[in-house]
Design a protein around this motif. Structure first.
Motif, PDB file in Angstrom:
ATOM      1  N   VAL A 117     -60.118  21.997 -50.281  1.00 45.69           N
ATOM      2  CA  VAL A 117     -60.400  21.302 -51.545  1.00 45.69           C
ATOM      3  C   VAL A 117     -59.699  19.947 -51.487  1.00 45.69           C
ATOM      4  N   LYS A 118     -59.937  19.110 -52.502  1.00 47.35           N
ATOM      5  CA  LYS A 118     -59.341  17.773 -52.504  1.00 47.35           C
ATOM      6  C   LYS A 118     -57.878  17.855 -52.957  1.00 47.35           C
ATOM      7  N   VAL A 119     -57.016  17.224 -52.202  1.00 45.86           N
ATOM      8  CA  VAL A 119     -55.577  17.295 -52.493  1.00 45.86           C
ATOM      9  C   VAL A 119     -55.076  15.902 -52.864  1.00 45.86           C
ATOM     10  N   TYR A 120     -54.431  15.809 -54.022  1.00 47.96           N
ATOM     11  CA  TYR A 120     -53.876  14.539 -54.505  1.00 47.96           C
ATOM     12  C   TYR A 120     -52.354  14.663 -54.590  1.00 47.96           C
ATOM     13  N   PRO A 121     -51.629  13.931 -53.744  1.00 49.90           N
ATOM     14  CA  PRO A 121     -50.170  14.066 -53.788  1.00 49.90           C
ATOM     15  C   PRO A 121     -49.557  13.396 -55.017  1.00 49.90           C
ATOM     16  N   ILE A 122     -48.598  14.092 -55.595  1.00 53.00           N
ATOM     17  CA  ILE A 122     -47.725  13.515 -56.627  1.00 53.00           C
ATOM     18  C   ILE A 122     -46.406  13.226 -55.900  1.00 53.00           C
ATOM     19  N   ALA A 123     -45.885  12.011 -56.061  1.00 50.52           N
ATOM     20  CA  ALA A 123     -44.666  11.649 -55.336  1.00 50.52           C
ATOM     21  C   ALA A 123     -43.450  11.727 -56.263  1.00 50.52           C
ATOM     22  N   ALA A 124     -42.286  11.729 -55.645  1.00 51.75           N
ATOM     23  CA  ALA A 124     -41.049  11.893 -56.419  1.00 51.75           C
ATOM     24  C   ALA A 124     -40.702  10.627 -57.204  1.00 51.75           C
ATOM     25  N   ALA A 143     -49.880   4.061 -51.198  1.00 54.38           N
ATOM     26  CA  ALA A 143     -50.178   5.134 -50.238  1.00 54.38           C
ATOM     27  C   ALA A 143     -51.127   6.169 -50.831  1.00 54.38           C
ATOM     28  N   GLY A 144     -51.255   6.193 -52.159  1.00 51.90           N
ATOM     29  CA  GLY A 144     -52.216   7.108 -52.775  1.00 51.90           C
ATOM     30  C   GLY A 144     -51.632   8.194 -53.660  1.00 51.90           C
ATOM     31  N   ALA A 145     -50.364   8.072 -54.040  1.00 52.01           N
ATOM     32  CA  ALA A 145     -49.807   9.049 -54.990  1.00 52.01           C
ATOM     33  C   ALA A 145     -50.499   8.873 -56.338  1.00 52.01           C
ATOM     34  N   VAL A 146     -50.907   9.982 -56.966  1.00 54.38           N
ATOM     35  CA  VAL A 146     -51.639   9.889 -58.238  1.00 54.38           C
ATOM     36  C   VAL A 146     -50.718   9.894 -59.446  1.00 54.38           C
ATOM     37  N   ALA A 147     -49.480  10.306 -59.239  1.00 54.85           N
ATOM     38  CA  ALA A 147     -48.497  10.331 -60.327  1.00 54.85           C
ATOM     39  C   ALA A 147     -47.123  10.490 -59.699  1.00 54.85           C
ATOM     40  N   LEU A 148     -46.108  10.448 -60.556  1.00 54.97           N
ATOM     41  CA  LEU A 148     -44.729  10.570 -60.085  1.00 54.97           C
ATOM     42  C   LEU A 148     -44.042  11.694 -60.843  1.00 54.97           C
ATOM     43  N   SER A 149     -43.315  12.538 -60.103  1.00 54.08           N
ATOM     44  CA  SER A 149     -42.581  13.614 -60.769  1.00 54.08           C
ATOM     45  C   SER A 149     -41.484  14.147 -59.871  1.00 54.08           C
ATOM     46  N   ASP A 150     -40.351  14.493 -60.475  1.00 51.79           N
ATOM     47  CA  ASP A 150     -39.297  15.220 -59.757  1.00 51.79           C
ATOM     48  C   ASP A 150     -39.427  16.712 -60.039  1.00 51.79           C
ATOM     49  N   ASP A 151     -40.653  17.158 -60.387  1.00 45.94           N
ATOM     50  CA  ASP A 151     -40.852  18.545 -60.822  1.00 45.94           C
ATOM     51  C   ASP A 151     -40.095  19.545 -59.948  1.00 45.94           C
ATOM     52  N   GLY A 152     -39.545  20.544 -60.624  1.00 50.90           N
ATOM     53  CA  GLY A 152     -38.639  21.485 -59.989  1.00 50.90           C
ATOM     54  C   GLY A 152     -37.234  21.159 -60.453  1.00 50.90           C
ATOM     55  N   LYS A 153     -37.036  19.864 -60.671  1.00 47.30           N
ATOM     56  CA  LYS A 153     -35.747  19.393 -61.180  1.00 47.30           C
ATOM     57  C   LYS A 153     -35.995  18.406 -62.315  1.00 47.30           C
ATOM     58  N   GLY A 170     -45.290  -0.541 -65.512  1.00 47.21           N
ATOM     59  CA  GLY A 170     -45.683  -1.808 -64.887  1.00 47.21           C
ATOM     60  C   GLY A 170     -46.682  -1.616 -63.760  1.00 47.21           C
ATOM     61  N   LEU A 171     -46.627  -0.456 -63.146  1.00 44.00           N
ATOM     62  CA  LEU A 171     -47.534  -0.175 -62.016  1.00 44.00           C
ATOM     63  C   LEU A 171     -48.731   0.671 -62.459  1.00 44.00           C
ATOM     64  N   ASP A 172     -48.824   0.934 -63.758  1.00 45.77           N
ATOM     65  CA  ASP A 172     -49.883   1.793 -64.289  1.00 45.77           C
ATOM     66  C   ASP A 172     -49.846   3.176 -63.634  1.00 45.77           C
ATOM     67  N   MET A 173     -48.641   3.716 -63.507  1.00 48.54           N
ATOM     68  CA  MET A 173     -48.491   5.067 -62.953  1.00 48.54           C
ATOM     69  C   MET A 173     -47.938   5.997 -64.027  1.00 48.54           C
ATOM     70  N   LEU A 174     -48.275   7.264 -63.885  1.00 52.54           N
ATOM     71  CA  LEU A 174     -47.862   8.254 -64.879  1.00 52.54           C
ATOM     72  C   LEU A 174     -46.654   9.032 -64.362  1.00 52.54           C
ATOM     73  N   ILE A 175     -45.664   9.201 -65.247  1.00 51.78           N
ATOM     74  CA  ILE A 175     -44.525  10.073 -64.918  1.00 51.78           C
ATOM     75  C   ILE A 175     -44.760  11.434 -65.555  1.00 51.78           C
ATOM     76  N   ILE A 176     -44.621  12.464 -64.755  1.00 47.94           N
ATOM     77  CA  ILE A 176     -44.756  13.838 -65.243  1.00 47.94           C
ATOM     78  C   ILE A 176     -43.350  14.425 -65.314  1.00 47.94           C
ATOM     79  N   SER A 177     -42.965  14.857 -66.503  1.00 46.76           N
ATOM     80  CA  SER A 177     -41.582  15.292 -66.684  1.00 46.76           C
ATOM     81  C   SER A 177     -41.438  16.807 -66.756  1.00 46.76           C
ATOM     82  N   HIS A 178     -40.565  17.310 -65.886  1.00 50.28           N
ATOM     83  CA  HIS A 178     -40.143  18.719 -65.941  1.00 50.28           C
ATOM     84  C   HIS A 178     -38.967  18.742 -66.910  1.00 50.28           C
ATOM     85  N   CYS A 179     -39.224  19.207 -68.142  1.00 52.76           N
ATOM     86  CA  CYS A 179     -38.231  19.095 -69.209  1.00 52.76           C
ATOM     87  C   CYS A 179     -37.287  20.280 -69.247  1.00 52.76           C
ATOM     88  N   GLU A 180     -36.070  20.027 -68.834  1.00 50.58           N
ATOM     89  CA  GLU A 180     -35.073  21.098 -68.788  1.00 50.58           C
ATOM     90  C   GLU A 180     -33.696  20.436 -68.758  1.00 50.58           C
TER      91      GLU A 180
END
Ligand SMILES: [Zn+2]
Ligand SMILES: [Zn+2]
Length: 428
Positions: A117-124, A143-153, A170-180
């Motif tokens: 299937v199609k795989v889209y990397p999320i970078a840290a 490089a092609g990261a679709v979003a940014l996340s430190d998920d897991g932490k 500024g880069l029109d990128m989305l941060i995904i937050s692992h809220c803990e």
């Protein structure tokens, strides 16, 4: 050419489902109408079944590189296809962490070679997910990261999170937050409440999640930056996000199937398969999650597919790894607990699992349209079955839903016009 005949189509755009045939050529949908007579070499008979856009998962863990004993891109994408997902976005908490352009490219090239299937990397967000220093976001985007996340932490330092949101905006990128909030989690092991008392396990206060949701909403509001909250699990989080949306904050969020399908009562017997982060909550939270899905507070459903080896789970509860192998039960759990119970219509569910996540990640997927890539699934909504983890394509057999009877089964999965799963069997 491939023709999917006689199914009820939910195309992700039209308001109502309709009966039609779908003709596919060279990976793309070329016609959608009743009674297509063209001589396609391959025909899938979807009579009595539903034809939906391939599902899009905005949050999963494929474990490669570094943890291939838990899952790899080959097994993980086959598991995704078996669950009806044709596009998945994978989190960066591998070893090494996906925190530079070369690693993003590595994931993409491994997915090209081994993935189905199609795989889209999320970078840290931070280097090594250490929460100290921001990554080179521009390089990651290029490089092609679709979003940014430190998920897991979580990103514990609010100033660093503020900077991250600022640069990402500024880069029109989305941060995904692992809220803990780790200081509030302490050495807690499950949701704090009646069940943690009964079982004698140290509890985790809901505040550990809600304090971070509130913090991130405030930061996003101050900066007028977008933020996406991962795996919302509590009534309080839903309410915080509902109010923020009313104020116009650019917040989106997801929940995972286990947060509307199971509660902390499932930890009874010290079942490590029910150990997940954030922890399973209570009936009251489940009701609030369902309400949040219904009224649009919760935008999408993501699996947080977190496969583990049995050695990570067949240990004392306190030592067991967090996570549920989620791809192969996601659609059935959602159909059973949300559509059969009247919380969502089938179109609404499809939106929350395909077009919704595709829009949040800005990827071209989630609809069935002429001229678009033929990422399509055929599901049997009448089919009732019992979950059997030994049949999972995932290496991770860690699911608390083993033995549960669910309704709605993905039968066929098509990616770019190629049949990946036929009659519940992965054929590639
Ligand atoms: Zn997480
Ligand atoms: Zn996760």
């Amino acid at each position: 050419m491939l023709c999917i005949k006689n199914g009820m189509v939910v195309d992700g755009i039209s308001d109502v489902p309709y009966k039609a045939d779908i003709l596919i050529d060279k990976g793309k949908v070329i016609d959608i109408r009743e009674n297509i007579e063209d001589a396609a070499e391959e025909v899938i008979d979807a009579a009595g079944k539903w034809v939906l856009p391939g599902l899009v998962d905005a949050h999963c863990h494929l474990r490669e590189p570094g943890f291939e004993y838990k899952e790899d891109i080959s097994s993980g994408t086959r598991s995704a296809a078996a669950g009806g997902f044709t596009s998945v976005a994978c989190m960066a908490n591998t070893n090494p962490v996906v925190d530079n352009g070369a690693m993003v490219n590595y994931i993409k090239s491994m997915a090209m070679v081994k993935g189905v299937v199609k795989v889209y990397p999320i970078a840290a967000v931070t280097k090594g997910q250490q929460g100290q220093e921001l990554t080179e976001m521009r390089e990651l985007k290029e490089a092609g990261a679709v979003a940014l996340s430190d998920d897991g932490k979580p990103i514990m330092n609010p100033h660093l999170m503020k900077l991250a949101l600022q640069y990402a905006k500024g880069l029109d990128m989305l941060i995904i937050s692992h809220c803990e909030d780790l200081s509030l989690v302490g050495d807690g092991l499950m949701n704090e409440g009646y069940m943690s008392t009964v079982l004698g396990l140290k509890g985790i206060t809901r505040a550990a999640e809600e304090v971070m949701v509130a913090r991130d909403i405030i930061l996003a509001e101050v900066l007028d930056a977008p933020i996406h909250i991962a795996h919302v699990s509590t009534k309080g989080s839903v309410e915080l996000i509902r109010q923020a949306k009313r104020r116009g904050v650019k917040v989106t969020c997801e929940t995972a199937p286990h947060y509307f399908s199971a509660t902390d009562a499932w930890v009874d017997g010290y079942d490590t398969n029910a150990k997940v982060n954030p922890p399973l909550r209570t009936d009251e939270d489940v009701a609030a999650i369902k309400q949040g899905l219904k009224d649009g507070t919760i935008d999408i459903i993501a699996t947080d597919h977190a496969p583990h080896h049995r050695d990570d789970k067949e240990v004392e509860y306190s030592l067991a790894a967090n996570g549920i192998s989620g791809f192969e039960t996601a659609f059935s759990l959602a159909y059973t607990h949300l559509v059969e119970t009247g919380v969502l219509s089938i179109q609404e569910l499809v939106h929350k699992m395909s077009k919704g996540p595709a829009d949040i990640l800005k990827i071209d997927a989630g609809t069935i349209e002429i001229g678009k890539p033929a990422d399509i699934i055929v599901v049997d909504l009448h089919r009732t079955y019992t979950v059997d983890v030994s049949k999972f394509y995932s290496k991770g057999k860690n699911s608390p839903f083993h033995g549960c009877t669910l309704k709605g089964k993905v039968m066929h999965t098509i990616v770019d016009g190629k049949v990946i799963m036929k009659n519940e069997k992965i054929i590639v």
